[in-house]
Design an enzyme around this catalytic site. Structure first.
Site, mmCIF file in Angstrom:
data_model
loop_
_atom_site.group_PDB
_atom_site.id
_atom_site.type_symbol
_atom_site.label_atom_id
_atom_site.label_comp_id
_atom_site.label_asym_id
_atom_site.label_seq_id
_atom_site.Cartn_x
_atom_site.Cartn_y
_atom_site.Cartn_z
ATOM 1 N N ASP A 67 0.820 -1.213 0.000
ATOM 2 C CA ASP A 67 0.000 0.000 0.000
ATOM 3 C C ASP A 67 0.855 1.265 0.000
ATOM 4 O O ASP A 67 2.080 1.205 0.212
ATOM 5 C CB ASP A 67 -0.956 0.006 1.208
ATOM 6 C CG ASP A 67 -0.287 -0.427 2.508
ATOM 7 O OD1 ASP A 67 0.962 -0.411 2.569
ATOM 8 O OD2 ASP A 67 -0.995 -0.787 3.449
ATOM 9 N N ASN A 137 -7.604 -3.527 14.067
ATOM 10 C CA ASN A 137 -8.989 -3.799 13.646
ATOM 11 C C ASN A 137 -9.063 -4.928 12.613
ATOM 12 O O ASN A 137 -10.084 -5.118 11.971
ATOM 13 C CB ASN A 137 -9.629 -2.520 13.073
ATOM 14 C CG ASN A 137 -8.937 -2.044 11.802
ATOM 15 O OD1 ASN A 137 -7.987 -2.660 11.335
ATOM 16 N ND2 ASN A 137 -9.415 -0.949 11.244
ATOM 17 N N HIS A 139 -7.212 -5.216 9.824
ATOM 18 C CA HIS A 139 -6.911 -4.918 8.421
ATOM 19 C C HIS A 139 -5.591 -5.554 7.979
ATOM 20 O O HIS A 139 -4.689 -5.785 8.776
ATOM 21 C CB HIS A 139 -6.954 -3.400 8.131
ATOM 22 C CG HIS A 139 -5.821 -2.575 8.642
ATOM 23 N ND1 HIS A 139 -6.000 -1.309 9.151
ATOM 24 C CD2 HIS A 139 -4.479 -2.800 8.702
ATOM 25 C CE1 HIS A 139 -4.824 -0.807 9.489
ATOM 26 N NE2 HIS A 139 -3.890 -1.693 9.233
ATOM 27 N N GLU A 144 -9.538 -2.178 5.069
ATOM 28 C CA GLU A 144 -10.213 -1.962 6.341
ATOM 29 C C GLU A 144 -11.440 -2.878 6.443
ATOM 30 O O GLU A 144 -11.890 -3.428 5.427
ATOM 31 C CB GLU A 144 -10.662 -0.491 6.417
ATOM 32 C CG GLU A 144 -9.501 0.507 6.421
ATOM 33 C CD GLU A 144 -8.760 0.578 7.754
ATOM 34 O OE1 GLU A 144 -8.657 -0.440 8.468
ATOM 35 O OE2 GLU A 144 -8.259 1.673 8.076
HETATM 36 C C1 GLP Z 1 -0.480 -0.103 8.700
HETATM 37 C C2 GLP Z 1 -0.212 -0.813 7.348
HETATM 38 C C3 GLP Z 1 -0.378 -2.296 7.462
HETATM 39 C C4 GLP Z 1 0.238 -2.753 8.766
HETATM 40 C C5 GLP Z 1 -0.597 -2.253 9.911
HETATM 41 C C6 GLP Z 1 0.004 -2.541 11.278
HETATM 42 O O1 GLP Z 1 -1.355 0.913 8.676
HETATM 43 N N1 GLP Z 1 -1.008 -0.336 6.253
HETATM 44 O O2 GLP Z 1 0.227 -2.941 6.342
HETATM 45 O O3 GLP Z 1 0.279 -4.142 8.834
HETATM 46 O O4 GLP Z 1 -0.976 -0.919 9.749
HETATM 47 O O5 GLP Z 1 1.055 -1.686 11.557
HETATM 48 P P1 GLP Z 1 2.061 -1.903 12.780
HETATM 49 O O6 GLP Z 1 2.963 -2.993 12.361
HETATM 50 O O7 GLP Z 1 2.752 -0.589 12.909
HETATM 51 O O8 GLP Z 1 1.236 -2.252 13.953
#
Ligand code: GLP
Length: 275
Positions: A67, A137, A139, A144
């Site tokens: 992304d 959540n 995702h 989402e």
């Molecule tokens: C982000 C990314 C995801 C990631 C998630 C968790 O917003 N878009 O690809 O897996 O949130 O992030 P973190 O590893 O900082 O908890």
């Protein structure tokens, strides 16, 4: 599904790095699907170390990130392009022309950019191994809750919770995007091997929903239940709500005997289904 529970986040990173390195050794021109967020940072540090100790080369590797924020120039320090450059690409022998993120210029039509990203992935031969984190959540990428389980690369509006969770990464004067371009769930499910990394108690609920909950668009990570080669690599905190924990540990010990002998990828690069 294979569920691997390890003592801490460092072991999660090391275990994940070993899987990536195994693939890169068996297929030097591997197509890697990469993730951002705080979770994979330690994995990238391991990969940089393995490159420095001449264990692996990225010279033929092709990458596709899950992304990218909409409305941020790649040169913006908050863009996922900047994140990938500073965490991994700047420190290894990768050809930056082989690294891809779903960046959409302001003047571009996001639908066309999404479709072009899908085509690029296909032209590269598809993703061999997709690394995933998970949102609190549920995702994956920026899919989402309520994302279609058949979604493709497109724009998503972030939930308030995701914006809140990620706000820690932005300085007070920096504008935080609320829209992002993300691979879809169907895109992710087409990767030949999936590795989902999760650490910390804040992920325990979404990890439980993903592994033991119903298949539901309300927990996009639950769609991984449809994939035949997925490994969840968790630390104790992220695994603490799992009801089947004792079985997962037992099965993992047995699986390691197989994996120890054959690795996760066989010579034809079909992943070994140990889950
Ligand atoms: C982000 C990314 C995801 C990631 C998630 C968790 O917003 N878009 O690809 O897996 O949130 O992030 P973190 O590893 O900082 O908890």
């Amino acid at each position: 599904m294979e569920i691997v529970v390890l003592p801490d986040s460092e072991s999660v990173a090391e275990f994940s790095a070993n899987i990536v390195v195994e693939l890169m050794r068996k297929k030097p021109a591997a197509v890697l699907g990469l993730a951002t967020g705080s979770t994979p940072i330690a994995l990238y540090q391991h990969l940089v170390e393995r490159y420095r100790s001449e264990d692996v080369s990225f010279s033929e590797v092709v990458t596709f990130n899950l992304d990218e924020y909409l409305g941020l120039d790649p040169s913006n320090p908050q863009s996922y392009r900047s994140f990938m450059n500073s965490q991994l690409f700047d420190h290894v022998d990768i050809d930056l022309r082989n690294t891809h993120l779903p960046h959409c210029e302001e003047a571009q039509n996001p639908r066309k950019v999404g479709a072009a990203y899908e085509r690029e992935i296909s032209h590269a031969g598809g993703i061999d191994l997709q690394i995933l984190g998970i949102g609190a959540n549920g995702h994956i990428g920026f899919n989402e809750p309520t994302s279609s389980l058949r979604s493709r690369t497109r724009v998503k509006t972030l939930t308030e919770r995701t914006v809140q969770d990620n706000s820690r990464l932005f300085k007070p004067h920096e504008a935080q995007p609320q829209l992002a371009m993300t691979m879809g769930i169907a895109t992710i499910l087409e990767a030949r091997q999936l590795v989902l990394m999760a650490t910390g108690e804040s992920k325990a609920h979404s990890v439980r929903q993903a592994i033991e909950g119903p298949l539901s668009a309300m927990c996009p990570a639950s769609a991984l239940q449809l994939h035949e080669n997925v490994v969840f690599i968790l630390d104790e905190d992220a695994a603490c709500e799992l009801e089947g924990l004792a079985y997962y540990r037992w099965a993992h010990a047995k699986n390691q005997l197989l994996v120890g002998q054959h690795g996760y990828f066989d010579e034809g690069l079909t992943s070994l289904d140990v889950g």
